[in-house]
Design a protein around this motif. Structure first.
Motif, PDB file in Angstrom:
ATOM      1  N   ALA A   1       0.830  -1.204   0.000  1.00  0.00           N
ATOM      2  CA  ALA A   1       0.000   0.000   0.000  1.00  0.00           C
ATOM      3  C   ALA A   1       0.862   1.251   0.000  1.00  0.00           C
ATOM      4  N   ILE A   2       2.008   1.213   0.713  1.00  0.00           N
ATOM      5  CA  ILE A   2       2.923   2.362   0.710  1.00  0.00           C
ATOM      6  C   ILE A   2       3.424   2.636  -0.709  1.00  0.00           C
ATOM      7  N   GLU A   3       3.841   1.590  -1.366  1.00  0.00           N
ATOM      8  CA  GLU A   3       4.382   1.747  -2.718  1.00  0.00           C
ATOM      9  C   GLU A   3       3.313   2.290  -3.672  1.00  0.00           C
TER      10      GLU A   3
ATOM     11  N   MET B   1       1.574   7.427  -6.489  1.00  0.00           N
ATOM     12  CA  MET B   1       0.572   8.427  -6.847  1.00  0.00           C
ATOM     13  C   MET B   1       1.055   9.829  -6.536  1.00  0.00           C
ATOM     14  N   GLY B   2       2.284   9.980  -5.939  1.00  0.00           N
ATOM     15  CA  GLY B   2       2.882  11.282  -5.733  1.00  0.00           C
ATOM     16  C   GLY B   2       2.805  11.805  -4.314  1.00  0.00           C
ATOM     17  N   PHE B   3       2.399  10.978  -3.360  1.00  0.00           N
ATOM     18  CA  PHE B   3       2.316  11.430  -1.969  1.00  0.00           C
ATOM     19  C   PHE B   3       3.636  11.178  -1.261  1.00  0.00           C
ATOM     20  N   ASP B   4       3.867  11.982  -0.177  1.00  0.00           N
ATOM     21  CA  ASP B   4       5.077  11.840   0.610  1.00  0.00           C
ATOM     22  C   ASP B   4       5.018  10.517   1.381  1.00  0.00           C
ATOM     23  N   GLN B   5       6.166   9.842   1.468  1.00  0.00           N
ATOM     24  CA  GLN B   5       6.188   8.509   2.068  1.00  0.00           C
ATOM     25  C   GLN B   5       5.871   8.548   3.560  1.00  0.00           C
TER      26      GLN B   5
ATOM     27  N   GLN C   1       4.004  10.748   5.219  1.00  0.00           N
ATOM     28  CA  GLN C   1       2.577  10.963   5.383  1.00  0.00           C
ATOM     29  C   GLN C   1       1.772   9.717   5.012  1.00  0.00           C
ATOM     30  N   VAL C   2       2.236   9.005   3.988  1.00  0.00           N
ATOM     31  CA  VAL C   2       1.552   7.770   3.588  1.00  0.00           C
ATOM     32  C   VAL C   2       1.589   6.731   4.707  1.00  0.00           C
ATOM     33  N   VAL C   3       2.737   6.575   5.380  1.00  0.00           N
ATOM     34  CA  VAL C   3       2.868   5.587   6.463  1.00  0.00           C
ATOM     35  C   VAL C   3       1.939   5.943   7.625  1.00  0.00           C
ATOM     36  N   ARG C   4       1.951   7.244   8.015  1.00  0.00           N
ATOM     37  CA  ARG C   4       1.093   7.643   9.139  1.00  0.00           C
ATOM     38  C   ARG C   4      -0.390   7.486   8.801  1.00  0.00           C
ATOM     39  N   THR C   5      -0.769   7.808   7.576  1.00  0.00           N
ATOM     40  CA  THR C   5      -2.178   7.721   7.188  1.00  0.00           C
ATOM     41  C   THR C   5      -2.623   6.267   7.108  1.00  0.00           C
ATOM     42  N   LEU C   6      -1.767   5.382   6.605  1.00  0.00           N
ATOM     43  CA  LEU C   6      -2.114   3.957   6.547  1.00  0.00           C
ATOM     44  C   LEU C   6      -2.258   3.366   7.964  1.00  0.00           C
TER      45      LEU C   6
ATOM     46  N   THR D   1      -5.625   4.522   9.285  1.00  0.00           N
ATOM     47  CA  THR D   1      -6.791   3.938   8.599  1.00  0.00           C
ATOM     48  C   THR D   1      -6.729   2.416   8.540  1.00  0.00           C
ATOM     49  N   ASN D   2      -5.795   1.811   9.308  1.00  0.00           N
ATOM     50  CA  ASN D   2      -5.688   0.350   9.359  1.00  0.00           C
ATOM     51  C   ASN D   2      -5.471  -0.240   7.962  1.00  0.00           C
ATOM     52  N   ASN D   3      -4.539   0.408   7.193  1.00  0.00           N
ATOM     53  CA  ASN D   3      -4.122  -0.065   5.864  1.00  0.00           C
ATOM     54  C   ASN D   3      -5.267  -0.065   4.846  1.00  0.00           C
ATOM     55  N   ASN D   4      -6.240   0.846   5.023  1.00  0.00           N
ATOM     56  CA  ASN D   4      -7.304   0.994   4.039  1.00  0.00           C
ATOM     57  C   ASN D   4      -6.825   2.003   2.990  1.00  0.00           C
ATOM     58  N   VAL D   5      -6.506   1.512   1.803  1.00  0.00           N
ATOM     59  CA  VAL D   5      -5.879   2.351   0.781  1.00  0.00           C
ATOM     60  C   VAL D   5      -6.825   3.463   0.332  1.00  0.00           C
TER      61      VAL D   5
END
Length: 311
Positions: free
Chosen positions: A274-276, A281-285, A287-292, A295-299
């Motif tokens: 999901a991080i990859e 898609m152009g998001f900061d890595q 921020q992506v880790v914290r958001t995942l 949201t319990n890995n809900n893409v």
């Protein structure tokens, strides 16, 4: 570590104590009441079945004072009819056990002794005044139990049943049973027992500790009597049955319940796939880790939150 060896003398004492406790197990809870019932049954068998003694003829007004006193004392030991023995024994055992546990065995002994002594004294004073046949049975004790039940037992169901529009509580059932036992020949001594119990409660008579007798009785009975329950008096100047257990409970510190520790938050590790996908898609890595993780890995939810942060 090897436990220390128990001395033979101490082991023998503990063995004898355990054996004594097992021997008195049948008297646990209300030893005085059980001994009283055993005495009533044994004397009934001796008098009516085995015919070992007869004291019913010592009832004439011309008898000596010693004979009259003896008759007034022994007539309270057992019943004369099997029906009275059965129903009276049930009532005496039920209510005797109840109030022995509420008063304690030593105070219950004192209550029985004082009430019987007062009844005998009153009967001696009125022996030649009140005519009628002498009774046979522990009716003064039944009157004592009836008075305690009347004064200190609350009505749990005030409208337990109704007869001709008159509502009655569950206590009426026991009043009827007492009436069946007392009406024929025990009404007069039962009333005297109620009067004696009322006087005992009003005066708050204490057990006299003559030569340490009260202390010895307490030590003797503490192994077999149940801990007295707390009985809150419902009448002024009632029985003082708040015992040391109640005092200890009142003076004790309030019990503090342990507070459970808050549960630790469960840290969710972000899914590498999901991080990859979101980084492509152009998001900061970071921020992506914290958001995942949030949201319990809900893409889809993570993408929505990331897009909302950009706007």
């Amino acid at each position: 570590m090897v436990p220390p060896a128990v001395p033979p003398a101490a082991a023998a004492r503990s063995h004898h104590a355990a054996a004594a406790a097992s021997n008195f197990k049948m008297f646990d809870g209300a030893p005085v009441t059980k001994l009283l019932l055993a005495q009533v049954l044994l004397l009934y068998l001796m008098r009516n079945v085995w015919h070992l003694y007869d004291y019913y003829d010592n009832d004439e007004p011309t008898a000596s004072i010693a004979t009259i006193l003896f008759r007034l004392m022994v007539c309270k030991l057992t019943f004369s009819a099997p029906g009275s023995l059965l129903l009276g024994g049930i009532l005496l055992g039920t209510f005797g056990r109840r109030y022995e546990r509420e008063l304690g065995s030593v105070r219950f002994i004192w209550l029985c002794f004082v009430c019987n002594a007062l009844v005998i004294l009153f009967e001696l004073l009125t022996f030649n005044v009140i005519p009628g046949k002498r009774y046979d049975g522990p009716f003064p004790l039944l009157g004592t139990c009836l008075w305690l039940y009347y004064c200190y037992a609350p009505r749990l169901y005030p409208s337990f049943f109704s007869i001709l529009g008159l509502e009655a509580s569950e206590k009426s059932i026991f009043y009827s049973l007492f009436g069946l036992v007392l009406f024929k020949e025990g009404l007069q001594p039962a009333i005297l027992g109620m009067m004696a119990c009322c006087l005992f409660c009003k005066l708050q008579l204490q057990f006299p500790n003559v030569m340490g007798l009260a202390s010895h009785l307490t030590l003797l009975l503490q192994k077999v009597q149940a801990p007295p329950r707390v009985l809150i008096s419902t009448a002024a100047n009632g029985l003082n049955v708040l015992n040391h257990h109640a005092a200890a409970a009142a003076n004790a510190r309030p019990m503090v319940r342990p507070v459970a520790a808050p549960p630790r938050p469960v840290v969710v590790e972000a899914n590498p796939a999901a991080i990859e996908q979101l980084v492509m898609m152009g998001f900061d890595q970071d921020q992506v880790v914290r958001t995942l993780q949030a949201t319990n890995n809900n893409v889809e939810r993570a993408a929505d939150q990331l897009l909302s942060q950009l706007s």
